[in-house]
Structures are given as structure tokens and as C-alpha cells.
Design an enzyme around this catalytic site. Structure first.
Site, PDB file in Angstrom:
ATOM      1  N   PRO A 222       0.864  -1.179   0.000  1.00 26.83           N
ATOM      2  CA  PRO A 222       0.000   0.000   0.000  1.00 26.83           C
ATOM      3  C   PRO A 222       0.909   1.241   0.000  1.00 26.83           C
ATOM      4  CG  PRO A 222       0.023  -1.038   2.175  1.00 26.83           C
ATOM      5  CD  PRO A 222       0.983  -1.808   1.324  1.00 26.83           C
ATOM      6  N   ASP A 398       6.069   2.734   1.761  1.00 29.39           N
ATOM      7  CA  ASP A 398       5.207   1.605   2.094  1.00 29.39           C
ATOM      8  C   ASP A 398       4.444   1.997   3.360  1.00 29.39           C
ATOM      9  OD1 ASP A 398       4.093  -0.758   2.978  1.00 29.39           O
ATOM     10  OD2 ASP A 398       5.869  -1.986   2.544  1.00 29.39           O
ATOM     11  N   HIS A 399       3.153   2.175   3.212  1.00 34.19           N
ATOM     12  CA  HIS A 399       2.350   2.704   4.328  1.00 34.19           C
ATOM     13  C   HIS A 399       2.211   1.710   5.479  1.00 34.19           C
ATOM     14  CE1 HIS A 399       0.110   5.758   6.119  1.00 34.19           C
ATOM     15  NE2 HIS A 399      -0.863   5.938   5.250  1.00 34.19           N
ATOM     16  N   ARG A 400       2.590   0.460   5.250  1.00 31.95           N
ATOM     17  CA  ARG A 400       2.564  -0.499   6.362  1.00 31.95           C
ATOM     18  C   ARG A 400       3.679  -0.210   7.343  1.00 31.95           C
ATOM     19  NH1 ARG A 400       3.298  -5.895   3.115  1.00 31.95           N
ATOM     20  NH2 ARG A 400       4.927  -4.528   2.314  1.00 31.95           N
TER      21      ARG A 400
END
Ligand code: CAO
Length: 426
Positions: A222, A398-400
């Protein structure tokens, strides 16, 4: 002679209020002896109720959702006495059930009827009723599967097994995924030659591999891209001064070298940018080395040579190393080791143009910095507009691993260093 037989709930061991979860017959159906006509369920087990007579169903007295107990009337079946079972035989019919078997047959009251009926068990009728043990039916119900839709069982005489239910669910899921677009439906193939002349050329190996990797990343990460603008007026003045000092033919320094240095300094302050997510997504692997990949445009496609231990190298050293590696890349001479071990990547299109773009993270790295062309802009200083050289930067992460605020702080830090590169010495 024909008789009307009542089929009732047999002795189920003092359990009242048994749920009727499935009724498998309706008036007019032809049932065979021991054929399952309904499924009952207590909070402990599920049981199939077999028919204790062979004949034609006259009436059904229960429906799904009813509660029954011993003696409740289930259905009446019109039986041709010679062809069917005697009450004694019926009494011997055992319920195939995981709970205490209900041996005592359905209590039956027999009433003579006038019109004789020939009992013929048609295979189509038999096929209509799925053949499965109570545990398999329970399993199917737990999964929300209507067992009558599991057309063919792989067990003896077509009996439906647990695996058949599993396979049915798998098939439905696969079909559903494609139908709803939750999977990856392929792009339709089109014959472009109907619109005009075409030529088909093979993609280079680099392009094919890069394409696969980019698709994988696109589907797995994401990603968020954050855009920023940095005043590099002073940095550019310094760079021009440095380059002016260089002898003719000596390698010039581009702004990219300062960006690489500032990036590593920011990464030292934000360890989550120098990291990789473990395969199970539960741990962050923090790297203690600082290697920067630089996306290089080559005739065969994009490659990313890695500059190692950037934190220990000078701007001049980095300029020489990038010149060597990008030249090697353009000649197709990079070795796999030259492209491994990167911590974060820079994709600079500044030499070409652009205002902003959304680079794709070079996973398993967690962020990538995009650079487009700096341009002079009027910037308000509170009193006047001043001409400033503004450099657009794009950070995809990477939004994680990195949240929005962290991304913004990281970019503010980069801006701080590039705004006055003397701060890199501190
Ligand atoms: N703003 C304004 N000018 C810029 C600039 C920027 N952001 N970046 C570079 N320039 C200028 C340079 O100063 C140089 O000008 P001079 O010759 O007058 O000094 C000129 O543009 C060419 O620079 P360069 O691109 O050769 O050098 P670089 O160090 O900036 O970049 C490299 C090196 C290897 C990154 C580059 O050559 C390259 O291949 N870029 C393409 C990368 C790419 O394709 N990325 C796409 C990835 S898709 O995700």
C-alpha cells in the site's frame, strides 16, 4: 394394497426442541427406505433422519427452522405394502449419526388407503437428494454451503465427502474472485492490425524482469506518495562554484550528489526508512548500513546500481562512483552484485524535466525518492517575492511501515539539509 405411513421423530434420547435444519422431501417425492428425508440438529450433534418406508410422500409436516421432539410427525408416505418395508424392518433401520444411534424406528400408524400406488424409485429422484453423512452436512452448513449444489460426491455410490465440499467451495471462490474482479483479470487481447499496420518487438529481458517486479510491488505494497518542494538556490550556487573550480574535462558534480548525501543523513535520523518488512509482515528489519540505489535509464531499460556505504563517502567520491556505474549500466555491464544491497532508491528525472511523479518503491525497500526538474520560482518571503530555485521531490513509501506524519517529517528533514547543505557537516 397401499397404506399411509406416518413418519415421526424417533427416540432421540430425551432431547426436546431439536432444530429442523434441512427438509429434503416434498409432497409427491418418491422416497426409498432409509433415504434421508430431513436433517435435525441439537446443540451437540447433527443427525440425518432416514425414511422408515419406501413410497410416495403425501404430506410434509415440518419445515426448516421448526423445532421437533420425539414423536413429532414429519411426513406421511403412501406405501405399496408388498414393495415396502414392514414395521419390523423399519425398526431395525439405524440412523447414521455421531450421537447415540436412534435405533427405535419411527413410530408408524398404518392406515389403509383405497388407491394403489406403484412405488418406483427413479434415479433422477435419488440424484436430487444429496448423499452425505451428518458430519459432512454439518461441515457444509458451517461453511454456508447448500449441499444440494455439490453435484457429485467422490465417495462410495456418489456419497459426498468433506473433500467434495472443500473443492466445491474452492471452485466457487475462484469463480467469484474472477467474476467480481477481486483477482487480477487479464487485459483482453486485441488484434490491432484491424486498425492499421503494426510491428511486434520483444521486450528486453531487463524490461520484462522490471515489469514483473513492478507489478508484484504494485499489488503487495500500500503506497503513498508525498510531494515537497525544496529551495536549493544556495546549494546550486555552491555547486556552480565547485564546478567552476574544476579543470576542463574533470567530472562535474550534479545536484543529485547532495541529494544522496542529505537522504542518508535523514535516514540516519529515521531508522524506519532504512528498513525492510519481514515476510510475515510482523517485524521490521533495521539496516545499519546505508546503500543507495540510483535508477539509471539505459537503452535496454531501467537498472538500479547501488552506491555502497554512502555515509562514509565524499560528494566527489559519489560523483565518480555514479558516473562509473551509470556508464557500466548503459553498456549492459553491471553485475548482479552491483545492483544488490540497496536500502533506499532515488529515481531522478531532473535531467529530463517533470514537475512531479509517483515512483514505485523498490521493495523490499520501504521508500523511494523521486526527483524532477528544479526551476526558478517567485517565493514570498513575507515582504516580497524572491526568485528561488525550487526542487520538486516525491517520496513514495510503504504505508505499512511508514505513516503519513513520519513521511512528512522525513521530507521536512530532507528539506532542512538541502536548504542549507552546510548543515550536513554538523
Ligand atoms: N533539476 C534541474 N536540473 C537537473 C536536475 C534537476 N533535478 N537533475 C539533473 N539536472 C541537470 C544536471 O545538472 C545536468 O545539467 P548540466 O549538464 O548542465 O550540469 C543535466 O541535468 C543532466 O544530468 P544527469 O541526469 O546526467 O545527471 P544526474 O546526476 O542528475 O543523474 C542519472 C544521473 C544516472 C540518475 C541520470 O543520468 C539518469 O539516468 N536518469 C534517469 C533515471 C530514470 O530513468 N528514472 C526513471 C525511473 S522510473 O521510476
Amino acid at each position: 394394497m397401499t397404506v399411509l405411513i406416518e413418519i415421526k421423530v424417533p427416540d432421540v434420547g430425551n432431547v426436546a426442541g431439536i432444530d429442523v435444519v434441512e427438509v429434503l422431501i416434498q409432497p409427491g417425492d418418491v422416497v426409498a427406505l432409509e433415504q434421508t428425508i430431513a436433517t435435525l440438529e441439537t446443540d451437540k450433534a447433527s443427525m440425518d433422519l432416514p425414511s422408515s418406508a419406501a413410497g410416495t410422500v403425501q404430506q410434509v409436516y415440518i419445515k426448516q427452522g421448526d423445532k421437533v421432539s420425539e414423536g413429532s410427525l414429519i411426513a406421511t408416505v403412501l406405501v405399496n405394502e408388498e414393495a415396502s418395508v414392514t414395521p419390523v424392518a423399519a425398526e431395525q433401520a439405524a440412523l447414521p449419526t455421531p450421537v447415540a444411534p436412534v435405533e427405535k424406528a419411527a413410530q408408524q400408524s398404518v392406515a389403509p388407503v383405497s388407491k394403489p400406488v406403484v412405488v418406483a424409485i427413479e434415479s433422477s429422484v435419488m440424484n436430487k437428494v444429496p448423499h452425505a453423512t451428518p458430519s459432512v452436512r454439518l461441515f457444509a452448513r458451517e461453511l454456508g454451503v447448500d449441499i444440494s449444489r455439490v453435484k457429485k460426491g467422490s465417495g462410495r455410490k456418489g456419497r459426498i465427502l468433506k473433500d467434495d465440499v472443500k473443492n466445491f467451495v474452492k471452485k466457487v471462490m475462484e469463480e467469484g474472485i474472477v467474476a467480481t474482479g477481486a483477482g487480477i483479470p487479464s487485459i483482453p487481447t486485441i488484434d490491432f492490425s484491424v486498425f492499421g499496420d503494426t510491428e511486434t518487438v520483444k521486450l528486453s529481458k531487463i524490461k520484462r524482469l522490471t515489469g514483473q517486479n513492478l507489478s508484484r510491488v504494485w499489488l503487495n505494497l500500500p503506497m503513498v506518495t508525498y510531494h515537497e518542494e525544496v529551495d536549493i538556490t544556495e546549494m546550486e550556487a555552491f555547486r556552480n562554484a565547485l564546478n567552476a573550480e574544476k579543470a576542463k574535462g574533470e567530472l562535474k558534480i550534479t545536484g543529485l550528489m547532495f541529494i544522496i548525501k542529505a537522504l542518508v543523513t535523514a535516514m540516519q535520523q529515521f531508522p524506519s526508512f532504512n528498513a525492510a518488512l519481514s515476510a510475515d509482515g510482523e517485524q521490521l528489519i533495521l539496516k545499519k548500513y546505508f546503500n543507495i540505489g540510483i535508477a539509471v535509464d539505459t537503452p535496454n531499460g531501467l537498472v538500479v546500481p547501488v552506491l555502497r556505504d554512502v555515509n562514509y563517502k565524499t560528494i566527489n567520491q559519489l560523483a565518480v562512483e555514479l558516473a562509473e556505474k551509470s556508464e557500466k549500466a548503459r553498456q549492459g555491464k553491471l553485475l548482479p552484485a552491483d545492483m544488490q544491497g540497496g536500502c533506499m532508491t532515488i529515481s531522478s528525472l531532473g535531467g529530463i524535466g517533470g514537475m512531479s511523479f509517483t515512483p514505485i518503491v523498490n521493495a523490499p525497500e520501504v521508500a523511494i525518492l523521486g526527483v524532477t526538474r528544479a526551476k526558478m520560482q517567485p517565493v514570498w518571503n513575507g515582504k516580497d517575492f524572491e526568485p528561488k530555485l525550487m526542487l520538486p521531490l516525491d517520496l513514495t513509501y510503504d504505508h505499512r511501515v511508514i505513516d503519513g506524519a513520519e513521511g512528512a517529517k522525513f521530507m521536512a528533514t530532507l528539506k532542512y539539509y538541502l536548504g542549507d547543505i552546510r548543515r550536513l557537516l554538523l
